[in-house]
Structure formats: C-alpha cells, structure tokens
Design a protein around this motif. Structure first.
Motif, PDB file in Angstrom:
ATOM      1  N   PRO A   1       0.813  -1.214   0.000  1.00 42.54           N
ATOM      2  CA  PRO A   1       0.000   0.000   0.000  1.00 42.54           C
ATOM      3  C   PRO A   1       0.854   1.276   0.000  1.00 42.54           C
ATOM      4  O   PRO A   1       1.937   1.305   0.572  1.00 42.54           O
ATOM      5  CB  PRO A   1      -0.780  -0.096   1.320  1.00 42.54           C
ATOM      6  CG  PRO A   1       0.065  -0.971   2.189  1.00 42.54           C
ATOM      7  CD  PRO A   1       0.815  -1.911   1.292  1.00 42.54           C
ATOM      8  N   LEU A   2       0.318   2.295  -0.670  1.00 46.16           N
ATOM      9  CA  LEU A   2       0.946   3.617  -0.645  1.00 46.16           C
ATOM     10  C   LEU A   2       0.251   4.427   0.442  1.00 46.16           C
ATOM     11  O   LEU A   2      -0.980   4.420   0.525  1.00 46.16           O
ATOM     12  CB  LEU A   2       0.760   4.284  -2.012  1.00 46.16           C
ATOM     13  CG  LEU A   2       1.417   5.646  -2.223  1.00 46.16           C
ATOM     14  CD1 LEU A   2       2.936   5.552  -2.147  1.00 46.16           C
ATOM     15  CD2 LEU A   2       1.009   6.220  -3.590  1.00 46.16           C
ATOM     16  N   ASP A   3       1.042   5.083   1.274  1.00 45.92           N
ATOM     17  CA  ASP A   3       0.461   5.925   2.325  1.00 45.92           C
ATOM     18  C   ASP A   3      -0.398   7.017   1.665  1.00 45.92           C
ATOM     19  O   ASP A   3      -0.037   7.543   0.622  1.00 45.92           O
ATOM     20  CB  ASP A   3       1.597   6.566   3.134  1.00 45.92           C
ATOM     21  CG  ASP A   3       1.137   7.068   4.484  1.00 45.92           C
ATOM     22  OD1 ASP A   3       1.418   6.393   5.491  1.00 45.92           O
ATOM     23  OD2 ASP A   3       0.485   8.125   4.523  1.00 45.92           O
ATOM     24  N   ARG A   4      -1.554   7.310   2.289  1.00 43.97           N
ATOM     25  CA  ARG A   4      -2.450   8.313   1.686  1.00 43.97           C
ATOM     26  C   ARG A   4      -1.939   9.728   1.850  1.00 43.97           C
ATOM     27  O   ARG A   4      -2.351  10.639   1.138  1.00 43.97           O
ATOM     28  CB  ARG A   4      -3.821   8.272   2.370  1.00 43.97           C
ATOM     29  CG  ARG A   4      -4.656   7.110   1.938  1.00 43.97           C
ATOM     30  CD  ARG A   4      -5.834   6.989   2.879  1.00 43.97           C
ATOM     31  NE  ARG A   4      -6.372   5.648   2.738  1.00 43.97           N
ATOM     32  CZ  ARG A   4      -7.603   5.382   2.362  1.00 43.97           C
ATOM     33  NH1 ARG A   4      -8.434   6.346   2.133  1.00 43.97           N
ATOM     34  NH2 ARG A   4      -8.012   4.138   2.243  1.00 43.97           N
ATOM     35  N   ARG A   5      -1.055   9.934   2.820  1.00 44.63           N
ATOM     36  CA  ARG A   5      -0.595  11.300   3.072  1.00 44.63           C
ATOM     37  C   ARG A   5       0.362  11.774   1.976  1.00 44.63           C
ATOM     38  O   ARG A   5       1.137  10.980   1.458  1.00 44.63           O
ATOM     39  CB  ARG A   5       0.141  11.373   4.421  1.00 44.63           C
ATOM     40  CG  ARG A   5      -0.761  11.259   5.623  1.00 44.63           C
ATOM     41  CD  ARG A   5       0.026  10.998   6.890  1.00 44.63           C
ATOM     42  NE  ARG A   5       0.539   9.623   6.948  1.00 44.63           N
ATOM     43  CZ  ARG A   5       1.167   9.087   7.989  1.00 44.63           C
ATOM     44  NH1 ARG A   5       1.388   9.828   9.061  1.00 44.63           N
ATOM     45  NH2 ARG A   5       1.574   7.837   7.954  1.00 44.63           N
ATOM     46  N   PRO A   6       0.302  13.073   1.648  1.00 43.03           N
ATOM     47  CA  PRO A   6       1.347  13.607   0.764  1.00 43.03           C
ATOM     48  C   PRO A   6       2.706  13.498   1.463  1.00 43.03           C
ATOM     49  O   PRO A   6       2.774  13.501   2.702  1.00 43.03           O
ATOM     50  CB  PRO A   6       0.958  15.082   0.592  1.00 43.03           C
ATOM     51  CG  PRO A   6      -0.394  15.244   1.185  1.00 43.03           C
ATOM     52  CD  PRO A   6      -0.646  14.085   2.100  1.00 43.03           C
ATOM     53  N   ALA A   7       3.768  13.421   0.674  1.00 44.02           N
ATOM     54  CA  ALA A   7       5.110  13.222   1.239  1.00 44.02           C
ATOM     55  C   ALA A   7       5.421  14.215   2.356  1.00 44.02           C
ATOM     56  O   ALA A   7       5.979  13.849   3.401  1.00 44.02           O
ATOM     57  CB  ALA A   7       6.145  13.337   0.122  1.00 44.02           C
ATOM     58  N   VAL A   8       5.058  15.473   2.143  1.00 43.46           N
ATOM     59  CA  VAL A   8       5.387  16.509   3.123  1.00 43.46           C
ATOM     60  C   VAL A   8       4.730  16.203   4.474  1.00 43.46           C
ATOM     61  O   VAL A   8       5.329  16.402   5.537  1.00 43.46           O
ATOM     62  CB  VAL A   8       4.923  17.887   2.581  1.00 43.46           C
ATOM     63  CG1 VAL A   8       5.027  18.953   3.643  1.00 43.46           C
ATOM     64  CG2 VAL A   8       5.743  18.268   1.370  1.00 43.46           C
ATOM     65  N   GLN A   9       3.499  15.695   4.402  1.00 46.10           N
ATOM     66  CA  GLN A   9       2.768  15.379   5.628  1.00 46.10           C
ATOM     67  C   GLN A   9       3.382  14.167   6.331  1.00 46.10           C
ATOM     68  O   GLN A   9       3.551  14.158   7.554  1.00 46.10           O
ATOM     69  CB  GLN A   9       1.301  15.106   5.271  1.00 46.10           C
ATOM     70  CG  GLN A   9       0.360  15.053   6.458  1.00 46.10           C
ATOM     71  CD  GLN A   9       0.244  16.399   7.148  1.00 46.10           C
ATOM     72  OE1 GLN A   9       0.324  17.429   6.481  1.00 46.10           O
ATOM     73  NE2 GLN A   9       0.100  16.398   8.465  1.00 46.10           N
ATOM     74  N   LEU A  10       3.723  13.156   5.524  1.00 45.30           N
ATOM     75  CA  LEU A  10       4.351  11.972   6.135  1.00 45.30           C
ATOM     76  C   LEU A  10       5.671  12.351   6.790  1.00 45.30           C
ATOM     77  O   LEU A  10       5.969  11.937   7.930  1.00 45.30           O
ATOM     78  CB  LEU A  10       4.579  10.878   5.080  1.00 45.30           C
ATOM     79  CG  LEU A  10       5.355   9.654   5.605  1.00 45.30           C
ATOM     80  CD1 LEU A  10       4.605   8.953   6.737  1.00 45.30           C
ATOM     81  CD2 LEU A  10       5.669   8.669   4.479  1.00 45.30           C
TER      82      LEU A  10
END
Ligand code: BDR
Ligand code: CA
Length: 324
Positions: A111-120
């Motif tokens: 799975p790909l995390d739903r958050r944008p990279a900046v948020q992660l």
C-alpha cells in the motif's frame, strides 16, 4: 518497525537504479532504522518512481507497514532556459525506460500511504522520540516544501545527508549535478536549513564501485536483495573500468559509517540564474583572508560539510556485505 535499534532514517528518492541500491542497503542495514520513504519526480516521472520504490521494497523484504508516500511531480519552478523540460528533466537514458533498468520486476501490491510526502515527513519527524537523519537522494522539492510548511521539524532532524551538487563540475550540464539542476530553488532552501548538512556530491559519488565479477556473482545469488543489486549494477556496468558505481547508496553508507568520508565545512551557494550555470553548487574553498574584497561578503552562504574524499573500498564492501 520500532523493533530495530539502528539510527532512525527517512529516505527521499526518485527510484532510479542507484536509489534502488540505496533502498536495498537501508532496508538491510542493522545500523539503520528506516522509518519511511518519500518519492519525488526526478530520474523518471512520479508514478513510475512510486512503483519502482514499492517494487524494490518488496524485493528487499521491507515490512509492509513501512510508510511510503508520493510527493512532488514537478520542481518549484519550471526551468527558464530549457525548451523541452519534459525531455531534459528526467534521466531515463541513465536508468532505463522504466527508470529501473527495465528488469520487469513484478507489480507491487504494497500500500501507498495516503498522506502527501510533506505530511508523512512531518508526522515521522515530530512523532519521533529521537532526532532523525534525513537522506534526500533526488531533486529536493519535497524537502524544501517540508521546511517551508513545517519549519518546526528542524528540531527533530539530526542531520541531512544529501546526494547532490559537486565541487568540481556537473554531470547533467558542465556546471550542475542532476538533483540540484532539477530543482535549484529547492536545493537553495534545503542548504539554508538550520540543520547540519552533509553534501555527498559528484566528487565522491562515482568513486564507490563494485567490480563486474562481484556484480555477476550477486546477480546469481539466491538472496533477493543481492540478486536485484547485482542486476542493477550490471545494468550500470562500465565495460572499460570493469565496475559500476553504487551512486546514491554511497550516501546511505555515509550515514552508516560517517568516518569513511572526508569532509570540510565550506560555504556553498546554489546558482539560480546563469543560462549555462543554473544548478551549479558554488563551493568556496578560499582562505578567509582571501575573501576581504568579495562583493558578496555581506551575504554569507550556508556552510555545509562537503564530502571531498571517500574510503571507496570500505563503502563498496559495506554495500556488498549488507545486501548479500
Ligand atoms: C543523481 O542523479 C540521479 O540520476 C541519481 O539517482 C543521483 O541521485 C546523480 O547526479
Ligand atoms: Ca537519485
């Protein structure tokens, strides 16, 4: 995750043959605790970068709950002097049509995390008990956006060890290295961060090499990480030298074994304007006494720990042994 006792790290990648080597090293190293991976367009477009990253993590046997997030698909500014940005801003000619040596790795169901990279990145940093080492191995768009959106994360960054820049000449142009050239404004923002930074640039990037014999043996290995590393190295093999560089993986080695790197604290500016020099990292190696007449002396440059030399044999050995 969380069971490992190594140094906490987050990688920002544009996978990419040598980003793949960096991921294989980071996942397999007992000295690192890989907390997350963020993706950015660079060697190829964002979607293939994400797919390549997930596939490499599958082969490496990374835990399924290792968060991977997608970030920027374009630089902060479009390049002003290039007629065909799409044709010149990626590097499939170096990394293969799919950006990963055209090996045809199976699609990932990870799975790909739903958050944008900046948020992660923000969540990983602020949620960490101990400071984290950030390892950008790609155009620095995600990291610049992070620093501008959540400047408070700087307190949780132990160090940024980045692949980018060069003291002596570029690769994508005569003056500029690819990751900085692809988003010079982002690099300038990152260099100005209130965090210690190691610049692992072209002056050491091509020095850490694995021989053709070793790469061939790895490609025949039963260990999936070693096999993939061997195949990728064979794709990048320089017939004349009889070896291939581990590239971005060297920056990960520099986090594992920082004493294998010779660095000097030097002022570094990113050239943002020159038609033929945009993206050049201008590293000031003059003695202080020689700077008296410099008209720019009122505008101090960020001081980075610039890698000038590397124990290439040690890093290559560390890479081969760790992924095997
Ligand atoms: C850098 O550019 C990319 O092609 C590589 O992955 C590396 O990060 C070298 O200039
Ligand atoms: Ca890269």
């Amino acid at each position: 995750m969380g069971l490992q006792s190594g140094r906490p790290v987050v990688l920002d990648v544009d996978t990419g043959v040598d980003d793949a080597l960096a991921l294989l090293l980071a996942v397999n190293s007992p000295d690192l605790d890989l907390r997350g991976v963020t993706c950015v367009a660079g060697n190829t477009g964002l979607e293939p970068v994400v797919q390549n990253t997930l596939r490499v993590l599958d082969v490496a046997g990374a835990p399924l709950d290792l968060p991977v997030a997608a970030g920027a698909r374009r630089p902060l500014l479009d390049p002003p002097h290039i007629a065909e940005p799409a044709a010149t801003q990626t590097a499939e000619h170096v990394h293969g049509a799919d950006g990963l040596a055209d090996l045809g790795l199976p699609e990932s169901t990870r799975p790909l995390d739903r958050r944008p990279a900046v948020q992660l990145l923000r969540d990983l940093l602020l949620g960490s008990d101990t400071p984290v080492t950030l390892v950008p191995l790609a155009p620095m768009t995600n990291i610049a956006l992070l620093l501008r959106t959540y400047p408070e994360v700087q307190e949780k960054i132990e160090r940024i060890v980045l692949m980018g820049g060069a003291v002596n000449g570029g690769n994508v142009t005569a003056a500029a290295e690819f990751n900085v050239f692809a988003d010079p404004e982002a690099a300038a923002v990152v260099f100005g961060a209130d965090v210690p930074i190691t610049m692992y640039g072209l002056d050491v990037f091509y020095s850490v090499r694995v021989s053709e014999t070793e790469a061939t043996a790895m490609a025949a290995s039963d260990v999936p990480s070693a096999r993939l590393a061997g195949q990728l190295l064979l794709f990048r093999m320089n017939g004349e030298l009889g070896s291939a560089e581990i590239g971005d993986a060297g920056a990960v080695a520099a986090v594992i074994a920082p004493d294998g790197l010779t660095t000097e604290a030097l002022p570094v500016r990113v050239e943002l304007e020159g038609r033929y020099t945009r993206g050049c990292t201008v590293v000031d190696r003059r003695a202080e006494s020689d700077k008296d007449w410099d008209p720019h002396r009122g505008f101090p440059a960020p001081v980075l720990d610039v890698a000038l030399g590397v124990d290439a044999i040690r890093y290559a050995k560390l890479f081969v042994e760790t992924v095997s």
